[in-house]
Scaffold this active site. Structure first.
Site, PDB file in Angstrom:
ATOM      1  N   HIS A   1      -3.694  -5.799   2.013  1.00 15.19           N
ATOM      2  CA  HIS A   1      -3.425  -6.054   3.423  1.00 15.19           C
ATOM      3  C   HIS A   1      -4.011  -7.407   3.750  1.00 15.19           C
ATOM      4  O   HIS A   1      -4.518  -8.105   2.896  1.00 15.19           O
ATOM      5  CB  HIS A   1      -4.113  -4.990   4.290  1.00 15.19           C
ATOM      6  CG  HIS A   1      -3.728  -3.602   3.937  1.00 15.19           C
ATOM      7  ND1 HIS A   1      -2.523  -3.068   4.281  1.00 15.19           N
ATOM      8  CD2 HIS A   1      -4.386  -2.633   3.266  1.00 15.19           C
ATOM      9  CE1 HIS A   1      -2.451  -1.826   3.837  1.00 15.19           C
ATOM     10  NE2 HIS A   1      -3.561  -1.533   3.218  1.00 15.19           N
TER      11      HIS A   1
ATOM     12  N   CYS B   1       0.823  -1.213   0.000  1.00 16.16           N
ATOM     13  CA  CYS B   1       0.000   0.000   0.000  1.00 16.16           C
ATOM     14  C   CYS B   1       0.864   1.274   0.000  1.00 16.16           C
ATOM     15  O   CYS B   1       1.471   1.585  -1.025  1.00 16.16           O
ATOM     16  CB  CYS B   1      -0.967  -0.066   1.170  1.00 16.16           C
ATOM     17  SG  CYS B   1      -2.375   1.031   1.025  1.00 16.16           S
TER      18      CYS B   1
END
Ligand code: GLN
Length: 241
Positions: free
Chosen positions: A192, A94
């Site tokens: 994630h 990310c």
């Protein structure tokens, strides 16, 4: 006995959404096979020596932390380039993924990445959150699952390929069905979960690449008893919520 060295880049700044669980997963899946992993945290002001590491992990963080980490990374950009050139495995999640690319244009400023990936990121108006299932030609089984939470929209340029194609979820930008990026052994993803415990086959793929880099030969990892991990993974494939 095999031995790997892992650099955890700026863990005090970039540690959102259980990012560190990825490092633990690499460590445990190696330990279970008698492969030693030395982990070194590289924090602000600390020197990164490209010769020392086989794997570099950089986690997730918000804009403010990304800005600080970007300055740190760029101060020793050439050391990271050297590592990537010698096939060190990088995994960025990310915010960390965005910094492995060329730049991240946030709403308030341009944050310079280190350009290990030919990607760039522009802050979007919406936040993409939710489960993702994507297919990657690099791994077997091909499905990767995870959870995305980002407003940056990432685009891939020539010289870099996508890590996976989305089946569920928005991925890099919500437009072109790509998720994550790869150039040589440099990987970035929005997923994630953390991604590695949810995708043990992807973890093993990265470990095999790191062993190949270090020992200059292909190493096939022995299988582990992954019943729980595989069931969890199977359960998540195709699940929107
Ligand atoms: N600032 C980035 C975004 O929202 C990264 C967020 C994160 O790492 N969770 O796009």
């Amino acid at each position: 006995m095999y031995k790997l060295s892992l650099a955890h880049l700026y863990p005090k700044l970039l540690n959102l959404h259980g990012s560190t669980g990825n490092v633990t997963t690499i460590l445990k899946r190696c330990e279970w096979r008698n492969i030693t992993v030395d982990i070194t945290d590289i924090n602000e002001g600390e020197k990164f020596n490209p010769q020392l590491f086989d794997i570099c992990f950089i986690g997730s963080g918000q804009d403010l932390q990304q800005e600080i980490a970007a300055k740190e990374l760029n101060q020793q950009k050439h050391a990271f380039w050297d590592a990537a050139e010698s096939n060190t495995v990088f995994l960025g999640i990310c915010g960390g993924y965005q910094l492995l690319g060329e730049y991240y244009q946030s709403h308030s400023k341009d944050i310079e990445g280190i350009g290990l990936l030919n990607t760039y990121t522009i802050a979007g108006e919406k936040r993409f959150t939710g489960n993702v299932t994507a297919k990657s030609e690099f791994i077997n089984p091909q499905e990767i699952v995870g959870f995305e939470n980002h407003s940056g929209l990432t685009y891939i340029k020539e010289g870099t390929t996508h890590l996976a194609t989305t089946i569920i979820g928005k991925g890099n930008n919500g437009e072109d069905k790509t998720e994550g990026a790869r150039k040589r052994n440099v990987f970035g993803t929005y997923l994630h979960g953390p991604i590695l415990p949810k995708n043990p086959h992807f973890t093993d793929y990265l470990i095999e690449l790191a062993l190949e880099k270090k020992y200059d030969k292909k190493v096939k990892l022995e299988p582990l008893n992954d019943d729980i991990e595989i069931n969890t993974h199977k359960n998540l494939v195709g699940k929107k919520y």
